[in-house]
Design a protein around this motif. Structure first.
Motif, PDB file in Angstrom:
ATOM      1  N   GLU B 211       0.829  -1.211   0.000  1.00  0.00           N
ATOM      2  CA  GLU B 211       0.000   0.000   0.000  1.00  0.00           C
ATOM      3  C   GLU B 211       0.864   1.262   0.000  1.00  0.00           C
ATOM      4  N   ALA B 214       2.273   1.760  -3.469  1.00  0.00           N
ATOM      5  CA  ALA B 214       1.287   2.268  -4.425  1.00  0.00           C
ATOM      6  C   ALA B 214       1.066   3.766  -4.216  1.00  0.00           C
ATOM      7  N   LYS B 215       0.997   4.151  -2.961  1.00  0.00           N
ATOM      8  CA  LYS B 215       0.798   5.568  -2.637  1.00  0.00           C
ATOM      9  C   LYS B 215       1.960   6.400  -3.196  1.00  0.00           C
ATOM     10  N   ASN B 218       1.587   6.589  -6.912  1.00  0.00           N
ATOM     11  CA  ASN B 218       0.442   7.418  -7.305  1.00  0.00           C
ATOM     12  C   ASN B 218       0.705   8.907  -7.084  1.00  0.00           C
ATOM     13  N   ARG B 344       0.585  -7.761  -6.866  1.00  0.00           N
ATOM     14  CA  ARG B 344      -0.268  -7.163  -5.836  1.00  0.00           C
ATOM     15  C   ARG B 344      -0.269  -5.641  -5.913  1.00  0.00           C
ATOM     16  N   LEU B 345       0.798  -5.111  -6.462  1.00  0.00           N
ATOM     17  CA  LEU B 345       0.924  -3.648  -6.535  1.00  0.00           C
ATOM     18  C   LEU B 345       0.052  -3.056  -7.651  1.00  0.00           C
ATOM     19  N   LEU B 348      -3.425  -1.463  -7.274  1.00  0.00           N
ATOM     20  CA  LEU B 348      -3.484  -0.270  -6.427  1.00  0.00           C
ATOM     21  C   LEU B 348      -2.878   0.961  -7.108  1.00  0.00           C
ATOM     22  N   GLU B 350      -2.590   3.809  -9.890  1.00  0.00           N
ATOM     23  CA  GLU B 350      -3.539   4.518 -10.760  1.00  0.00           C
ATOM     24  C   GLU B 350      -2.958   4.751 -12.148  1.00  0.00           C
TER      25      GLU B 350
END
Lengths: 186, 577
Positions: B211, B214-215, B218, B344-345, B348, B350
């Protein structure tokens, strides 16, 4: 900033592992201050206690490199503040003058040293403690004659609970796959 | 070869009978799916060679001409086949000759299993004939090593050897086998290792790390991705491509990551590092998030570390925890297999378009093309350049060959000017920089991919480090294609001496033999090219050949490889001339 760190390494008990572990230090030109290897409470699992004086960053990197050795179950490091540690030393004193004897006995008692052998000319004492306290005792003894001094490596436990006891139950496969455990080394 | 964690505990059906330790070794290899091994016999390994005699229909033993050749051949095989290459050698010099290959395989995470004979157990430590402390000598250059002293250990140790070599971060394993263990009998029963006590090769990515990663992606304005060897090892090419396409991330393939994505992919911006492309080096000082997948920030990639992307937040996806924070301090680290982590990434991350950021790379590429690439690959006059030979090969093979360069200037030309369109199209000695790698490694690659064109690109210096392996190629008859780029210099060292040592050329000029005659001595067809006009025709002849073929190209004597990041400089200080 350099500081004293103690790295505890739990391993399978096999031939040659010592070389593989010390090589991690040799490669980076790190001097090992003390090294002790012994069996743990679990049969077949050894514990290396390695003391180095290094920056925490370096100790962290070295510990990770030890951790990736196949037979290493896990390795972790601690600073002195997190540890209860001890070393053992033997002191053989060739007593310069017989009249020193009584005060030497007093000194041993005060320092909590055990007298192992004792005659008019020679005394062998045993003492546990930190390296600093052992070396201070050595300097005190030197006033009484020539001293032969030998000190063991550091052994240590953490003040918190042991990680070995947390990790071992996660290895139930040990019994299911006896062939692939350390048993074949014995 | 990889053990699926889900099948932990499911043992393969056992096979039993009473056989010698030597035969057990051969049976273990067969159980592990080994169909080719590279080796050289000698006193202490003779029982195993005797056992091999009965299994010739199941295992192809390739008789090399020097054990170093065996080690590189096994590496080449492993790189393309994605399973361990195997070497079999005798004690003493047989084993010590493997050391360079072991070190090479350790640096480049290549799975090889090497088995050496050893003096009988009772003679260990007595300085017996051809005795060497092989486990001691090879310890720092192996992922794992073990000395077998009794036959009963063989199946267990061999199963461990293959499991360790090819799981987690792959690497070389050395098994030293005393002669008595080869003669002793055992009840043979083989199970491939389901897992090993104290060894956790595949860490699982933590959800919070995924997570956070991904943040980071993004929120990035100018992300930049370094695609390393780990992507090829874990087979994460498709996942990586999906990620970089979805989030529009300019991606550079490291020397060992080449061919993970096609060179002409819109997101591929080339190769980073000392002789990498202009854009990836220059713009590393502008990216705000640096994403490293399956790579280890080698100093040839970072240049001076404190000047390497100091402004960027670093996301490191890496299976070996010891690599995380070793060189670059990470903002987010995912300690996992690249494929699993990327899978998995991706959901998440964008969708993004980044035309302005990509245009910056395009601008750099245009500058590099004008100043360097056109000069290297499209010269109209003067001596033949390495770049144009590689470019021609690339065009003729449509980027689909397996390129096996040696080490030096020609290696950089091969990395820069071949347009890799097919994955696993590359095997080279990166970390160790082992001259002499390519000739035997190319043979190994050919065994792994008999239907692909395999071309070794070798300098005149490197070629002479293992040219005896022409004999092995001759004996196998496999159509390995060899291009020697001959400048009569140790070109890379000469380049450094020119640029950094005031042109004091110290021991870099080579008086070379007639390479074509040498090849002909090995019954290998060879043609020398000195004129540009002959290049196309001879290369076509080489590619059309169904047999091994050597093409020697006389190239410009004092050509330099640019761009170049001088040693000790930041990569943004990349020089174009």
């Amino acid at each position: 900033m350099e500081k004293r760190f103690t790295i505890s390494v739990y391993t399978e008990n096999i031939v040659g592992l010592l070389l593989r572990i010390t090589a991690v230090f040799t490669r980076r030109h790190i001097n090992i201050e003390s090294l002790t290897v012994s069996e743990t409470e679990r049969r077949g699992i050894s514990r290396f206690t390695i003391v180095v004086r290094q920056s925490e960053d370096m100790v962290n990197k070295v510990t990770k490199q030890i951790n990736r050795i196949v037979e290493v179950i896990f390795a972790e490091y601690h600073s002195d503040a997190d540890l209860i540690s001890s070393q053992l030393a033997l002191f053989k004193v060739d007593i310069a003058k017989e009249e020193y004897l009584p005060s030497l006995e007093v000194l041993a008692r005060q320092a909590n040293a055990r007298i192992l052998i004792h005659n008019n000319r020679r005394m062998v004492l045993e003492k546990t403690g930190t390296r600093d306290s052992l070396e201070a005792f050595l300097r005190d003894l030197e006033a009484y004659g020539e001293v032969e001094y030998v000190r063991s490596g550091r052994i240590a436990v953490t003040s918190s609970s042991s990680r070995l006891s947390e990790i071992i139950p996660k290895l139930p496969e040990l019994n299911r796959y006896p062939n692939y455990s350390m048993d074949h080394h014995n | 070869m990889n053990i699926d964690p889900k099948t932990n505990g499911v043992l393969t059906p056992a096979t039993t009978n009473r056989i010698s330790g030597a035969e057990a070794i051969v049976r273990c290899l067969i159980e592990e799916g080994v169909d080719v091994l590279f080796g050289y016999p000698g006193g202490a390994i003779m029982p195993v060679y005797d056992a091999l005699y009965d299994y010739q229909d199941q295992i192809n033993h390739v008789l090399v001409r020097h054990e170093q050749g065996a080690s590189h051949a096994a590496e080449g095989y492993a790189r393309i086949k994605k399973k361990p290459g195997v070497c079999l050698v005798t004690s003493g010099p047989g084993a010590t000759n493997l050391v360079t290959g072991l070190a090479d395989a350790l640096m480049d995470s290549t799975p090889i299993v090497c088995i050496s004979g050893q003096v009988p157990r009772d003679l260990l430590g007595t300085d017996a004939f051809q005795e060497t402390d092989v486990v001691g000598v090879t310890m720092p250059v192996t992922k794992w090593s073990y000395q077998i002293t009794k036959a009963a250990e063989i199946p267990i140790v061999m199963a461990k050897a293959f499991y360790i070599a090819n799981t987690g971060r792959p690497g070389p394993v050395m098994i030293d086998l005393t002669k008595n263990a080869q003669f002793e009998m055992l009840d043979f029963e083989y199970h491939r290792a389901p897992r090993i006590f104290s060894y956790w090769p595949t860490p699982k990515a933590k959800a919070e790390d995924i997570e956070a990663a991904a943040k980071l992606i993004n929120e990035a304005k100018k992300p930049y991705l370094l695609c390393g060897h780990g992507v090829l090892i874990s087979g994460a090419q498709a996942e990586l491509t999906e990620l970089i396409e979805k989030a529009s991330i300019p991606t550079a393939c490291t020397l060992q990551g080449l061919s993970a994505i096609p060179t002409d992919h819109p997101m591929c911006v080339g190769m980073p590092g000392m002789h990498g492309n202009y854009g990836p080096n220059l713009l590393s000082s502008e990216c705000d998030v640096l994403i490293a997948v399956g790579m280890r920030f080698d100093d040839r990639i970072t240049g001076r570390v404190d000047k390497f992307a100091p402004q960027a937040k670093v996301l490191h996806i890496e299976i070996d925890p010891a690599e995380i924070d070793k060189i670059m301090k990470t903002t987010v680290a995912i300690n996992a297999d690249a494929k699993e982590a990327l899978k998995r990434l991706i959901p998440l991350v964008e969708q993004r378009e980044r035309p302005a950021w990509l245009a910056q790379y395009a601008e750099c590429a245009a500058i590099e093309k004008e100043k360097i690439i056109d000069r290297d690959t499209l010269p109209k006059e003067g001596a033949i350049k390495m770049g144009e030979v590689v470019k021609l090969l690339s065009d003729k093979t449509e980027g689909k060959a397996v390129i096996v360069p040696d080490v030096g200037q020609h290696q950089m030309a091969a990395a820069r000017y071949y347009n890799y369109t097919e994955t696993d199209g590359w095997a080279t000695s990166g970390g160790l920089g082992t001259m002499g790698y390519a000739l035997p490694a190319a043979l190994g690659c050919k065994f792994a991919a008999p239907n692909r064109e395999v071309v070794a690109i070798i300098g005149d210096g490197s070629f002479q480090m293992n040219l005896q392996e022409l004999g092995t190629i001759m004996q196998t008859g496999l159509p390995v294609k060899i291009i020697i780029l001959n400048n009569n210099f140790l070109g890379m060292v000469r380049q450094w001496q020119q640029l950094f040592f005031d042109r004091r050329y110290s021991s870099v000029e080579l008086q070379n033999p007639d390479f074509c005659k040498i090849a002909e001595g090995f019954s290998i067809k060879a043609v020398r090219v000195s004129e540009r006009t002959d290049l196309d025709g001879v290369m076509q002849q080489m590619l059309d050949s169904k047999e091994p073929f050597l093409m020697e190209v006389m190239v410009e004597k004092e050509e330099n490889v640019f761009p170049m990041v001088p040693s000790g400089a930041g990569v943004a200080e990349v020089r174009l001339e």
